[in-house]
Enzyme design. Structure first.
Site, PDB file in Angstrom:
ATOM      1  N   LYS A 170       0.819  -1.197   0.000  1.00 48.71           N
ATOM      2  CA  LYS A 170       0.000   0.000   0.000  1.00 48.71           C
ATOM      3  C   LYS A 170       0.864   1.262   0.000  1.00 48.71           C
ATOM      4  O   LYS A 170       0.670   2.161  -0.803  1.00 48.71           O
ATOM      5  CB  LYS A 170      -0.925  -0.004   1.218  1.00 48.71           C
TER       6      LYS A 170
ATOM      7  N   ASP B 231      -6.149  -0.082   0.488  1.00 41.98           N
ATOM      8  CA  ASP B 231      -6.173  -0.099   1.949  1.00 41.98           C
ATOM      9  C   ASP B 231      -7.485  -0.725   2.390  1.00 41.98           C
ATOM     10  O   ASP B 231      -8.237  -1.222   1.569  1.00 41.98           O
ATOM     11  CB  ASP B 231      -6.020   1.314   2.513  1.00 41.98           C
TER      12      ASP B 231
END
Length: 216
Positions: free
Chosen positions: A121, A139
DNA sequence: AACTCGGGGCA
DNA sequence: TGCCCAGAGTT
């Protein structure tokens, strides 16, 4: 699962809800962004932004982080939580940047992921925001929204969610979509109490219909 | 796959 | 008060 066209329709509607969604982390160069994103794990951007102005004034280069003691760095980021592991990771990360990348933040995802405290991420956010390399950082919000809207499958791994999103969304919209999905997930399609009864996407949302049925 | 870190935000 | 959180590392 939603088709490409249905997915884009959904994204269009979300964009109407959050037209100005963009990365809110304060930064003025790739290195600061990298630090800010590492700090943002498990806490909100707003919280990180309370710490970074002073932090970036004090620590301007990787070596500045290395020269400080771990305890001192921990104190400087204490208020955001998880500060011990984050301080440790930032010092390891700073050392790697100096030793392996000549003091510059690496530009590829694979190189970034190799750094301490940097996962998929974080790497996606940095390449996308700092280097203009299109990416969709998945996320918890992006994942939850994608699954509720059936853009992807319920059982998909984070990697599969990312691949599906990239396949169904035109590349020039990846960056905007990323932030719009996050805003939508954070403020509307919330994990605990989503605002299904006031959602323009309800008609195309399996999860929302299920939810409202269960309530009434 | 499950567990841990952790102070702040929010109900 | 108690629960949750814009993740990543370890086992």
């Amino acid at each position: 699962m939603l088709t490409k066209k249905q997915t884009i329709d959904a994204i269009d509607q979300i964009q109407e809800m959050f037209p100005e969604a963009e990365c809110e982390l304060i930064h003025s160069n790739p290195f600061e962004l990298l630090i800010a994103v590492v700090l943002s794990a498990q806490c909100t951007d707003a919280l990180v932004n309370k710490v970074t102005p002073k932090l970036f004034e004090k620590y301007q280069s990787p070596s500045d982080y290395l020269n400080a003691s771990q305890e001192e760095l921990e104190q400087d980021i204490r208020s955001i939580g998880l500060f011990r592991s984050k301080a440790k990771n930032i010092q390891k990360l700073a050392a790697s940047i100096i030793n392996d990348f000549d003091g510059q933040v690496p530009k590829t995802r694979d190189e970034l992921i190799g750094l301490a405290g940097v996962g998929r991420k974080t790497a996606n956010v940095v390449t996308s925001v700092a280097f203009g390399e299109p990416a969709i950082a998945v996320d918890t919000h992006v994942e939850r929204v994608s699954k509720r809207l059936a853009i992807c499958r319920w059982k998909d791994s984070v990697l599969e969610v990312e691949k599906t999103l990239m396949k169904k969304i035109p590349i020039e919209r990846w960056s905007d979509t990323h932030h719009q999905l996050i805003f939508f997930g954070r403020y509307h399609c919330k994990a605990q109490s989503p605002k299904c009864n006031d959602c323009p996407l309800l008609e195309m949302c399996r999860e929302g219909k299920k939810r409202l049925k269960g309530k009434s």
